[in-house]
Write a protein that holds these residues in place. Structure first.
Motif, PDB file in Angstrom:
ATOM      1  N   ALA A  57      92.022 -94.020  37.630  1.00 34.25           N
ATOM      2  CA  ALA A  57      93.047 -93.061  37.215  1.00 34.25           C
ATOM      3  C   ALA A  57      92.438 -92.003  36.310  1.00 34.25           C
ATOM      4  CB  ALA A  57      94.176 -93.782  36.495  1.00 34.25           C
TER       5      ALA A  57
ATOM      6  N   ILE B 188      89.912 -89.584  38.369  1.00 34.92           N
ATOM      7  CA  ILE B 188      90.539 -88.593  39.242  1.00 34.92           C
ATOM      8  C   ILE B 188      91.321 -87.571  38.427  1.00 34.92           C
ATOM      9  CG2 ILE B 188      90.574 -90.027  41.317  1.00 34.92           C
ATOM     10  CD1 ILE B 188      93.430 -90.665  40.845  1.00 34.92           C
ATOM     11  N   SER B 189      91.860 -87.976  37.260  1.00 35.43           N
ATOM     12  CA  SER B 189      92.593 -87.010  36.443  1.00 35.43           C
ATOM     13  C   SER B 189      91.660 -85.927  35.908  1.00 35.43           C
ATOM     14  CB  SER B 189      93.251 -87.702  35.255  1.00 35.43           C
ATOM     15  OG  SER B 189      94.162 -88.652  35.695  1.00 35.43           O
TER      16      SER B 189
ATOM     17  N   LEU C   8      90.106 -83.044  38.222  1.00 29.50           N
ATOM     18  CA  LEU C   8      90.858 -81.810  38.444  1.00 29.50           C
ATOM     19  C   LEU C   8      90.428 -80.733  37.462  1.00 29.50           C
ATOM     20  CD1 LEU C   8      94.476 -83.084  38.986  1.00 29.50           C
ATOM     21  CD2 LEU C   8      92.945 -82.115  40.669  1.00 29.50           C
TER      22      LEU C   8
ATOM     23  N   TRP D 270      96.093 -84.106  31.600  1.00 33.14           N
ATOM     24  CA  TRP D 270      97.095 -83.442  32.439  1.00 33.14           C
ATOM     25  C   TRP D 270      97.836 -82.328  31.710  1.00 33.14           C
ATOM     26  CZ3 TRP D 270      97.773 -84.023  37.588  1.00 33.14           C
ATOM     27  CH2 TRP D 270      97.156 -85.122  38.178  1.00 33.14           C
ATOM     28  N   LYS D 271      98.081 -82.501  30.410  1.00 32.68           N
ATOM     29  CA  LYS D 271      98.932 -81.526  29.727  1.00 32.68           C
ATOM     30  C   LYS D 271      98.147 -80.526  28.888  1.00 32.68           C
ATOM     31  CE  LYS D 271     102.655 -84.856  29.653  1.00 32.68           C
ATOM     32  NZ  LYS D 271     103.379 -85.843  28.847  1.00 32.68           N
TER      33      LYS D 271
ATOM     34  N   VAL E  67      99.806 -91.224  39.228  1.00 35.09           N
ATOM     35  CA  VAL E  67      98.627 -90.389  38.947  1.00 35.09           C
ATOM     36  C   VAL E  67      97.878 -90.087  40.238  1.00 35.09           C
ATOM     37  CG1 VAL E  67      96.374 -90.370  37.836  1.00 35.09           C
ATOM     38  CG2 VAL E  67      98.372 -91.094  36.564  1.00 35.09           C
ATOM     39  N   ALA E  68      97.754 -91.101  41.086  1.00 36.18           N
ATOM     40  CA  ALA E  68      97.009 -90.914  42.337  1.00 36.18           C
ATOM     41  C   ALA E  68      97.708 -89.891  43.230  1.00 36.18           C
ATOM     42  CB  ALA E  68      96.866 -92.247  43.066  1.00 36.18           C
TER      43      ALA E  68
ATOM     44  N   SER F  57      99.808 -87.457  42.275  1.00 40.50           N
ATOM     45  CA  SER F  57      99.664 -86.131  41.665  1.00 40.50           C
ATOM     46  C   SER F  57      98.266 -85.584  41.904  1.00 40.50           C
ATOM     47  CB  SER F  57      99.912 -86.190  40.162  1.00 40.50           C
ATOM     48  OG  SER F  57     100.993 -87.003  39.872  1.00 40.50           O
ATOM     49  N   PHE F  58      97.281 -86.472  41.817  1.00 39.87           N
ATOM     50  CA  PHE F  58      95.892 -86.041  42.010  1.00 39.87           C
ATOM     51  C   PHE F  58      95.705 -85.439  43.394  1.00 39.87           C
ATOM     52  CE2 PHE F  58      91.854 -87.263  43.994  1.00 39.87           C
ATOM     53  CZ  PHE F  58      91.019 -86.415  43.301  1.00 39.87           C
TER      54      PHE F  58
ATOM     55  N   PHE G 113      97.266 -81.914  43.560  1.00 39.36           N
ATOM     56  CA  PHE G 113      96.548 -80.896  42.803  1.00 39.36           C
ATOM     57  C   PHE G 113      95.135 -80.689  43.332  1.00 39.36           C
ATOM     58  CE2 PHE G 113      99.964 -81.620  39.860  1.00 39.36           C
ATOM     59  CZ  PHE G 113     100.200 -80.348  39.383  1.00 39.36           C
ATOM     60  N   ASP G 114      94.508 -81.745  43.805  1.00 39.04           N
ATOM     61  CA  ASP G 114      93.130 -81.609  44.275  1.00 39.04           C
ATOM     62  C   ASP G 114      93.072 -80.729  45.506  1.00 39.04           C
ATOM     63  OD1 ASP G 114      90.504 -82.268  43.616  1.00 39.04           O
ATOM     64  OD2 ASP G 114      90.387 -83.617  45.332  1.00 39.04           O
TER      65      ASP G 114
ATOM     66  N   LEU H  91     104.330 -88.101  34.398  1.00 39.69           N
ATOM     67  CA  LEU H  91     103.035 -88.397  33.769  1.00 39.69           C
ATOM     68  C   LEU H  91     103.218 -89.045  32.411  1.00 39.69           C
ATOM     69  CD1 LEU H  91     101.346 -85.031  34.635  1.00 39.69           C
ATOM     70  CD2 LEU H  91     100.826 -87.222  35.665  1.00 39.69           C
TER      71      LEU H  91
END
Lengths: 344, 151
Positions: A158, A161-162, A165, A322-323, B96-97, B99-100, B103-104, B148
């Protein structure tokens, strides 16, 4: 075509040198980490094996090879074996596109310092490969069939991958300026003191923070937060299988440092004229040393941060990614874009 | 620097996949095509995995073998293991996965634009800004919806 055969022979010879370089760099980084942490914590650190304890990493490698390789009965044997291979394999494969210096010219043929530094997708290749390395850690966590490993693997995937981005988005600013994905081309454009860090300061900071998270280093080392998760994803690994994760971690740290130096700090470009002809062996060696010095600086920076900054809490980590970093990275793209549109 | 992306020889082969030559200095020097310049890259990937495999084999071959029933149990800080680890886990990781992935894919759309930005000009720039505004709106919506949130 004989030319292709020679290209492969050249790549093979370079690959052997680079693997030796990576493995020794990882070993030296482990030694440096233990010594620097000892200095920071007012201890001595390893100082018994060889002069100043310099042979300690070699002793450690031999010890790990002869340790018993314990695999729990509940583990999934196939994936349990595959995970460290992915981690170390990817950590080595990433070095294919990294230019260590420009080139040497022997008999009219140019030999470049790197396996394929001129390939036109260099930057994209590194990003793609670091994404694949998530599989190694996730599979290690899942296949061990251990709750600590599972949580370590989940957290790690998690987190990686976060931050991938914001890492990918922060590099877009550089791409807009350079207009190429080839790493050698990006380095060539940063001649003199025209380093990208001066035109992309925000992008650099986002990239630096993200690379700490990508390499699972403190303050983002939640995947192996020892007080909660024992060893995290590698709890059930022993012997050299554990050592492979360990080597991969330090090789990744060196990769991240090299990537930062290449994209933001001018790579092998020497900022002043030292009076050596292009293509000479002497110049290539000076470039290599200059590149290496900057990489070592960033490796020491990684170590310094690890032993100075405490660990984040998981919600703080996710909020930061993320934020904060993601909107900032997008802001960086907009600012760079408007700047280029107005001032050309 | 942008000459790199212009074609010298636009003749495609019968497959039409990246076999044409660019005016990239490296490719001209070596007289190779784009596809051939990737060969060392593929070689290094294979080589990296071979080295890793050798490490794995050496580890299993050289290590001591004194296996007991106790050693083979799952490690749980010295306690008797309770159940298995094949349990359901928190939905937040799943969020999270997802959303990833969204966005990716959007980041991937930005890469070709960023590389060719100076040639594409103002129209492409404005379209990309509209795209980024939609992207940010999506992110704002997700944060407000609590997608999130970690407690």
């Amino acid at each position: 075509m004989p030319e292709i055969g020679w290209i492969l022979v050249e790549a093979g010879v370079k690959a052997v040198f680079i693997v030796i370089l990576i493995l020794s760099a990882a070993a030296v980084s482990v030694y440096a980490e233990r010594r620097v942490s000892a200095i920071i914590q007012l201890r001595l650190g390893p100082n018994r094996v060889g002069p100043f304890g310099l042979l300690q990493p070699i002793a450690d490698v031999f010890k790990l090879f002869w340790k018993e390789d314990v695999v729990p009965k509940a583990a999934d044997m196939g994936f349990h074996r595959l995970a460290p291979v992915i981690s170390l394999g990817i950590a080595i494969a990433v070095y294919a596109v990294i230019p260590f210096a420009h080139y040497i010219e022997i008999g009219g043929t140019k030999y470049y310092f790197g396996i394929a530094p001129n390939v036109n997708i260099g930057l994209l290749y590194i990003l793609a490969m670091t994404s694949v390395s998530v599989y190694g850690i996730t599979l290690a966590g899942w296949s061990s069939n251990n709750k600590y490993s599972l949580f370590g693997g989940l957290r790690s995937s998690a987190q990686m991958i976060s931050y991938e981005l914001s890492m990918g988005l922060s590099l877009i600013g550089v791409l807009m300026i350079t207009g190429t994905l080839s790493l050698n081309e990006i380095v060539l454009q940063q001649s003199g003191w025209g380093w990208n860090v001066f035109v992309q300061p925000l992008g650099f900071i986002i990239f630096l923070v993200s690379s700490f998270a990508e390499t699972n280093r403190t303050p983002f080392d939640l995947p192996e937060a020892e007080p909660e998760l024992v060893g995290g994803f590698n709890t059930e690994y022993s012997g050299m299988k554990f050592g492979m994760f360990f080597l991969a971690e330090y090789a990744n740290m060196a990769t991240a440092s090299a990537f930062i130096v290449l994209v933001y700090f001018g790579g092998w470009q020497i900022p002043f004229d030292i009076g050596l002809g292009a293509g000479s062996i002497a110049l290539a060696l000076v470039q290599f040393a200059w590149f290496l010095a900057k990489v070592i600086f960033f490796i020491l920076f990684f170590i310094w941060v690890r032993w100075t900054v405490p660990r984040f809490r998981y919600d703080q980590l996710m909020n930061l990614g993320w934020k904060v970093l993601l909107p900032l990275a997008i802001l960086n793209i907009v600012i760079t874009g408007v700047w280029i549109m107005i001032f050309g | 620097m942008h000459i790199n992306h212009l074609f010298i020889n636009q003749k495609l082969d019968k497959f039409g996949i990246g076999l044409y030559r660019y005016s990239n200095n490296y490719l001209l020097e070596k007289n190779i095509t784009v596809l051939e310049s990737y060969l060392p890259l593929i070689f290094m990937v294979v080589f990296g995995f071979v080295v890793a495999l050798i490490f794995l084999i050496l580890s299993e071959w050289l290590g001591a073998r004194r296996s007991t029933a106790g050693k083979k149990t799952t490690y749980e800080s010295g306690m008797e293991p309770v159940g298995t680890a094949r349990e359901r886990f928190s939905i937040k990781f799943y969020m999270v996965a997802v959303s990833f992935i969204v966005f990716d894919i959007e980041v991937v759309f930005m890469y070709p634009w960023a590389v060719q930005m100076s040639q594409l000009g103002l129209t492409a720039f404005i379209s990309m800004m509209v795209f980024i505004i939609i992207l940010l709106a999506g992110l704002y919506y997700e944060i407000k919806k609590g997608g999130l949130k970690w407690d």
